[in-house]
Design an enzyme around this catalytic site. Structure first.
Site, PDB file in Angstrom:
ATOM      1  N   ARG A  70     -33.335  36.006  60.770  1.00 27.54           N
ATOM      2  CA  ARG A  70     -33.320  37.439  61.067  1.00 27.54           C
ATOM      3  C   ARG A  70     -34.226  37.676  62.261  1.00 27.54           C
ATOM      4  NH1 ARG A  70     -30.723  39.592  56.673  1.00 27.54           N
ATOM      5  NH2 ARG A  70     -30.960  38.479  54.695  1.00 27.54           N
ATOM      6  N   ARG A  73     -28.374  45.244  47.320  1.00 28.13           N
ATOM      7  CA  ARG A  73     -29.305  46.348  47.577  1.00 28.13           C
ATOM      8  C   ARG A  73     -28.584  47.677  47.769  1.00 28.13           C
ATOM      9  NH1 ARG A  73     -32.205  42.380  50.623  1.00 28.13           N
ATOM     10  NH2 ARG A  73     -34.245  41.976  49.727  1.00 28.13           N
ATOM     11  N   ASP A  78     -23.626  43.332  57.990  1.00 26.08           N
ATOM     12  CA  ASP A  78     -23.763  44.573  58.745  1.00 26.08           C
ATOM     13  C   ASP A  78     -24.701  44.445  59.936  1.00 26.08           C
ATOM     14  OD1 ASP A  78     -23.385  47.704  58.688  1.00 26.08           O
ATOM     15  OD2 ASP A  78     -25.538  47.382  58.866  1.00 26.08           O
ATOM     16  N   GLY A  91     -28.300  36.794  56.075  1.00 21.26           N
ATOM     17  CA  GLY A  91     -28.278  35.954  54.877  1.00 21.26           C
ATOM     18  C   GLY A  91     -27.096  35.006  54.886  1.00 21.26           C
ATOM     19  N   THR A 148     -20.852  37.645  54.161  1.00 21.87           N
ATOM     20  CA  THR A 148     -21.907  38.160  53.299  1.00 21.87           C
ATOM     21  C   THR A 148     -21.421  38.162  51.866  1.00 21.87           C
ATOM     22  OG1 THR A 148     -23.165  40.143  52.660  1.00 21.87           O
ATOM     23  CG2 THR A 148     -21.144  40.494  53.899  1.00 21.87           C
ATOM     24  N   ASP A 180     -22.293  40.217  49.673  1.00 17.43           N
ATOM     25  CA  ASP A 180     -22.319  41.583  49.134  1.00 17.43           C
ATOM     26  C   ASP A 180     -20.974  42.295  49.156  1.00 17.43           C
ATOM     27  OD1 ASP A 180     -25.028  41.505  48.495  1.00 17.43           O
ATOM     28  OD2 ASP A 180     -25.624  42.153  50.497  1.00 17.43           O
ATOM     29  N   ASP A 237     -19.646  44.158  51.447  1.00 16.32           N
ATOM     30  CA  ASP A 237     -19.915  45.543  51.827  1.00 16.32           C
ATOM     31  C   ASP A 237     -19.569  45.863  53.281  1.00 16.32           C
ATOM     32  OD1 ASP A 237     -21.901  44.002  52.973  1.00 16.32           O
ATOM     33  OD2 ASP A 237     -23.538  45.333  52.416  1.00 16.32           O
TER      34      ASP A 237
END
Length: 319
Positions: A72, A171, A103, A11, A125, A127, A129
């Site tokens: 992707r 997510r 990731d 992303g 990212t 996120d 994360d």
């Protein structure tokens, strides 16, 4: 090393262009030839690789998205596909690769490293994360986008005495929901790292109503469930009316904040420095305002920790 390449994968996130720019300009400054891989690992396997010059990255530091595009690729998970990608790089004399992504992108870089091709990962990212870094490229921009959107929605919630459920991205990690919820004064924050009971949500809403509060904001990370499902459950079981707003991909776009531009520039430049030193298989991040790097394979074995202090504070301030 004389030639290195850079790609963006997964992303997109605001600040990726700033990172590309840093890799290209620091690389040329250090005497490298720099190549851009278009469309991530899919483009790498296809040999969609072009040489980049100083002008190739001019006037992009303020732009969201990625000029190298992204994609992707399930195919890249296969060993033969990874060997094909390495063959494409070596055919051009490229000896090192900078991978900007999350990731999944890191896992691809780790696989290439295990096969003898040095890669350096940059955390791109929204996120937030990725283990080994306090912040990822794009998180601050996405956070501010969400905050601005919720501020506007709260104006309507106040005007019409309504409870709004705001669904945000995340997510597996609830950082966007947690930080934005704290920043906007949300009454309830629901994140995947912390299971919740619907009764607790209802209790918070009813407690606010009893003290005269006529509107509320619930921030919900998508990994917890959908805003629509939560809204229906509150109506059917507890006769509580809500409105929903799913922010969606607006969170990924827009001009990166100053923080993201500087972070991306710093980690991008450090990636080149590591390759100058002959070091591959590293994951770069920022901890306590300092740029650090870790073994990329070891990083993938760790789990990004929820900032407990922020979560506790959000609970205490939303009473």
């Amino acid at each position: 090393m004389k030639k290195i390449a850079v790609l963006t994968s997964g992303g997109d996130s605001p600040g990726m262009n700033a990172a590309i720019r840093a890799v290209v300009r620091k690389g040329i400054y250090s005497g490298f030839e720099i190549y851009g891989v278009y469309y991530g690992y899919a483009g790498l396997m296809e040999g969609n690789i072009k040489k980049l010059e100083l002008g190739s990255v001019g006037d992009i530091i303020h732009r969201g998205g990625t000029i190298l595009y992204s994609a992707r690729s399930e195919e890249f998970k296969r060993d033969e596909s990874q060997h094909k990608a390495i063959k494409q790089l070596r055919a051009l004399g490229i000896e090192g690769l900078v991978v900007i992504g999350g990731d999944g992108s890191y896992r691809g870089a780790a696989k290439l490293t295990e096969k003898g091709f040095p890669c350096v990962g940059l955390p791109g990212t929204i996120d937030n994360d990725i283990p080994g870094t306090d912040y990822t490229i794009g998180f601050d921009t996405a956070l501010n986008t969400v905050i601005g959107s919720i501020d506007k929605i709260r104006d309507t919630a106040t005007s019409h005495d309504r409870t709004f459920i705001i669904e945000v991205m995340g997510r597996h990690a609830g950082d966007i929901a947690l930080f934005s919820g704290l920043a906007v004064g949300a009454e309830t924050i629901l994140i995947p790292e912390r299971p919740y009971e619907i009764e607790d949500v209802v209790q918070r809403l009813q407690k606010g109503i009893k003290r005269g509060k006529k509107h509320s904001i619930i921030v919900l990370a998508e990994g917890v469930g959908s805003a629509n499902d939560l809204s229906n459950e509150l109506k059917e079981k507890y006769q509580l009316e809500t409105r929903i707003s799913v922010l969606g991909h607006i969170q990924r776009g827009g001009s990166p904040t100053g923080f993201d531009r500087v972070l991306a520039s710093r980690v991008g430049a450090r990636a080149v420095e590591l390759l100058v030193e002959g070091k591959g298989g590293r994951a770069i991040g920022m901890q306590k305002q300092e740029i650090v790097d870790h073994d990329i394979i070891q990083i993938l074995k760790q789990k990004d920790a929820l900032p407990e202090g922020v979560y506790t504070l959000s609970q205490q301030l939303s009473i």
